[in-house]
Design a protein around this motif. Structure first.
Motif, PDB file in Angstrom:
ATOM      1  N   VAL B  34       0.778  -1.358   0.211  1.00 27.64           N
ATOM      2  CA  VAL B  34      -0.112  -0.157  -0.019  1.00 27.64           C
ATOM      3  C   VAL B  34       1.262   1.444  -0.241  1.00 27.64           C
ATOM      4  N   TRP B  35       1.680   1.317   1.066  1.00 30.79           N
ATOM      5  CA  TRP B  35       2.680   2.512   0.873  1.00 30.79           C
ATOM      6  C   TRP B  35       3.439   2.360  -0.260  1.00 30.79           C
ATOM      7  N   ALA B  36       3.686   1.608  -0.690  1.00 32.88           N
ATOM      8  CA  ALA B  36       5.047   2.040  -2.273  1.00 32.88           C
ATOM      9  C   ALA B  36       3.547   2.462  -3.650  1.00 32.88           C
ATOM     10  N   LEU B  37       2.841   1.301  -3.596  1.00 29.51           N
ATOM     11  CA  LEU B  37       1.890   2.171  -4.358  1.00 29.51           C
ATOM     12  C   LEU B  37       1.302   3.232  -4.339  1.00 29.51           C
ATOM     13  N   ALA B  38       0.644   3.709  -2.544  1.00 27.99           N
ATOM     14  CA  ALA B  38      -0.389   4.830  -3.066  1.00 27.99           C
ATOM     15  C   ALA B  38       0.288   5.522  -2.173  1.00 27.99           C
ATOM     16  N   PHE B  39       1.461   5.684  -1.663  1.00 34.10           N
ATOM     17  CA  PHE B  39       1.448   6.986  -0.220  1.00 34.10           C
ATOM     18  C   PHE B  39       2.994   7.554  -0.645  1.00 34.10           C
ATOM     19  N   SER B  40       3.903   6.275  -1.423  1.00 39.98           N
ATOM     20  CA  SER B  40       5.608   6.358  -1.656  1.00 39.98           C
ATOM     21  C   SER B  40       5.506   7.642  -2.820  1.00 39.98           C
ATOM     22  N   PRO B  41       6.063   8.775  -2.469  1.00 39.77           N
ATOM     23  CA  PRO B  41       6.161   9.596  -3.864  1.00 39.77           C
ATOM     24  C   PRO B  41       6.503   9.421  -4.935  1.00 39.77           C
ATOM     25  N   ALA B  42       6.552  10.093  -6.057  1.00 44.08           N
ATOM     26  CA  ALA B  42       7.267   9.520  -7.293  1.00 44.08           C
ATOM     27  C   ALA B  42       8.365  10.474  -8.031  1.00 44.08           C
ATOM     28  N   ASP B  43       9.279  10.239  -8.432  1.00 39.50           N
ATOM     29  CA  ASP B  43      10.512  10.663  -8.028  1.00 39.50           C
ATOM     30  C   ASP B  43      10.600  11.055  -8.963  1.00 39.50           C
ATOM     31  N   TYR B  44      11.785  12.841  -9.138  1.00 38.85           N
ATOM     32  CA  TYR B  44      12.090  14.080  -9.406  1.00 38.85           C
ATOM     33  C   TYR B  44      12.565  13.680 -10.920  1.00 38.85           C
ATOM     34  N   GLN B  45      12.854  12.374 -11.575  1.00 42.59           N
ATOM     35  CA  GLN B  45      13.161  11.961 -13.053  1.00 42.59           C
ATOM     36  C   GLN B  45      12.618  11.062 -13.330  1.00 42.59           C
ATOM     37  N   GLN B  46      12.317   9.701 -12.529  1.00 38.97           N
ATOM     38  CA  GLN B  46      11.460   8.191 -12.909  1.00 38.97           C
ATOM     39  C   GLN B  46      10.556   8.483 -13.125  1.00 38.97           C
ATOM     40  N   ALA B 196      11.665   9.318   1.905  1.00 40.44           N
ATOM     41  CA  ALA B 196      10.416   8.965   1.802  1.00 40.44           C
ATOM     42  C   ALA B 196      10.059   7.687   1.031  1.00 40.44           C
ATOM     43  N   MET B 197      11.000   7.652   0.282  1.00 39.88           N
ATOM     44  CA  MET B 197      11.634   5.770  -1.170  1.00 39.88           C
ATOM     45  C   MET B 197      11.940   5.266   0.084  1.00 39.88           C
ATOM     46  N   LEU B 198      12.888   5.328   0.757  1.00 38.65           N
ATOM     47  CA  LEU B 198      13.749   4.376   1.204  1.00 38.65           C
ATOM     48  C   LEU B 198      12.686   3.875   2.309  1.00 38.65           C
TER      49      LEU B 198
END
Lengths: 69, 239, 159
Positions: B34-46, B196-198
């Motif tokens: 859930v965290w990975a799909l919905a709550f983690s931010p998108a990457d600035y490049q990817q 936030a991604m780690l």
């Protein structure tokens, strides 16, 4: 919601990755559990048949080697 | 009887650990997903493709971890003839192979939109593919002999020989020019990845590891049962 | 008992010796193949004539800031490793991650005038991951150490 589903335009890569991971890990889990159950059932069957065969042969005594297993 | 002296103790231990490892798997994988799909931010490049990382990286780590466990167990089996070591190595292989396969496929799904290709023959990708082949070779070798013990021994030797590939995979991105980027998390000077991604990445890693432990224990239990069945069949014939 | 112990010890030594031998052999082989394992050459390598004439090879480096020019279906840009530059021409679809300041690996040939004619362009990303807001904040505060330095420095020519 549609933004979530579209994954910023990368839905075609992100969702298959997640779906495949869940399918593979799920399938491995199911295969593992079912093979464990099958083997345990077979072991129980064998153990009881060995036990009863021994009992028949030896008269009701001497727990055999199968018992410790 | 030496062969079955330890398994009894192992089975008790496994049954004590299993409820916890199952709970950890469900909790960590559930919240991590859930965290990975919905709550983690998108990457600035990817952008959102970075979400594939939460599967790809734990799968890669666990593919390497499971192989290392398999190699260590094989060494113990070869040197000390510990009855459980062979079973542990055998149980580890399919799980590790699945992780490695997932690492390759998710990496491909990530590489296509970001790099512009499904696959390149650079040192990192190639060495990871070799890891999958080592797993497959190990599993094939086990069954390739009429005498299962000889098959197990040959497979153990292969596992040890193939272990040289593990450091090669880890350092391939530093030793050679690769398309694959160098390490982000395990590197000098701390991770190059935002907290936030780690954090979700580590949660997913815990989930993958707990899954591995659970499956390993279940598979060793199955192997122990299998060994007992075989020895009972022998006593049935000879006894 | 001592007999069993020595046998175990001998097996241990055999396994350790075997692994050492194998490790050395692998290290030797890898060193020997070093050049063939190079996935791409840097502009410095190309300038030093490490790549044979008329040979198809891969060129890797960073897309130089402000160098991308699109004319019709053709894209021209400069690949740099902060030491040497090489102009590249490419017609085709660029990967999503292709942008100025980012790493790139192009496959193709040098033409007579020294321009690299790419048949395929792949984007190479660095090891940094962060949300866009964090990247913005870093740039604003002047602490930006991202793509520009990292991707170039870790792939400095080795030999």
């Amino acid at each position: 919601m549609s933004g979530f589903l579209s994954m910023g335009g990368y839905a075609g890569y992100v969702w298959p990755a997640y779906a495949l991971t869940l399918v593979v890990l799920g399938a491995l889990c199911v295969a593992t559990v079912s093979s464990l159950r099958r083997k345990q059932k077979m072991l129980d069957l064998l153990q009881s048949s060995v036990r009863s065969a021994r009992r028949r042969r030896d008269g009701n005594q001497t727990p055999g080697a199968g018992e410790t297993a | 009887m030496h062969r079955f002296a330890n398994p009894t103790r192992f089975l008790r231990l496994a049954d004590a650990i299993l409820p916890w490892s199952i709970a950890a798997t469900v909790l960590a994988l559930g919240s991590g997903l859930v965290w990975a799909l919905a709550f983690s931010p998108a990457d600035y490049q990817q952008g959102d493709t970075v979400r594939i990382m939460y599967l790809h990286v734990p799968a890669a780590w666990m593919g390497l971890f499971a192989y290392t466990a398999m190699a260590v167990a094989s060494a113990v089996a070869l040197i000390w003839k510990h009855p459980l070591a062979d079973l542990a190595a055998k149980a580890s292989a399919p799980v590790g192979a699945c992780f490695t396969f997932l690492c390759l496929v998710t990496g491909s799904l990530w590489g296509k939109p970001m790099w512009g290709t499904w696959w390149v023959w650079d040192a990192r990708l190639t060495s990871m593919l070799i890891l999958l082949f080592l797993y497959l070779g190990y599993m094939a070798l086990q069954g390739a002999f009429d005498d299962p013990q000889r098959g197990q021994k040959a497979a153990a030797v292969l596992a040890l020989v193939g272990f040289v590939n593990v450091p090669i995979i880890k350092f391939s991105v530093d030793w050679w020019n690769t398309l694959h980027q160098p390490a982000s998390v395990v590197k000098m000077g701390g991770p190059a990845i935002d907290p936030a991604m780690l954090v979700p990445l580590l949660v997913m890693t815990v989930g993958f590891k707990a899954y591995y432990v659970t499956l390993l224990l279940l598979r060793i239990k199955a192997e122990v049962a299998d060994a007992k069945i075989r020895s009972l069949r022998l006593t049935e014939i000879h006894g | 008992m001592s007999r069993a112990a020595t046998r175990k010890k001998r097996r241990l030594y055999m396994v350790v010796a075997g692994l050492l031998l194998l490790g050395t052999a692998t290290a030797l082989v890898l060193t020997a193949f070093q050049d063939n394992l190079v996935f791409f050459y840097s502009p410095t390598d190309v300038q030093a004539k490490k790549v044979g004439e008329d040979r198809r090879f891969r060129l890797g480096g960073l897309v130089k800031d402000g160098s991308v020019v699109k004319t019709g279906s053709e894209v021209r840009f400069t690949v740099t490793d902060m030491n040497a530059d090489l102009p590249v021409s490419y017609s085709g679809i660029l990967p999503d991650l292709f942008r100025e300041g980012q790493g790139v690996v192009a496959e193709g040939k040098l033409d007579r005038s020294g321009v690299f004619i790419a048949k395929e362009v792949l984007a190479k990303h660095d090891e940094n991951y962060m949300p866009p807001e964090v990247a913005e904040a870093l740039k604003k505060s002047g602490q930006w150490t991202g793509a520009q330095t990292d991707a170039a420095s870790h792939k400095a020519p080795q030999n």
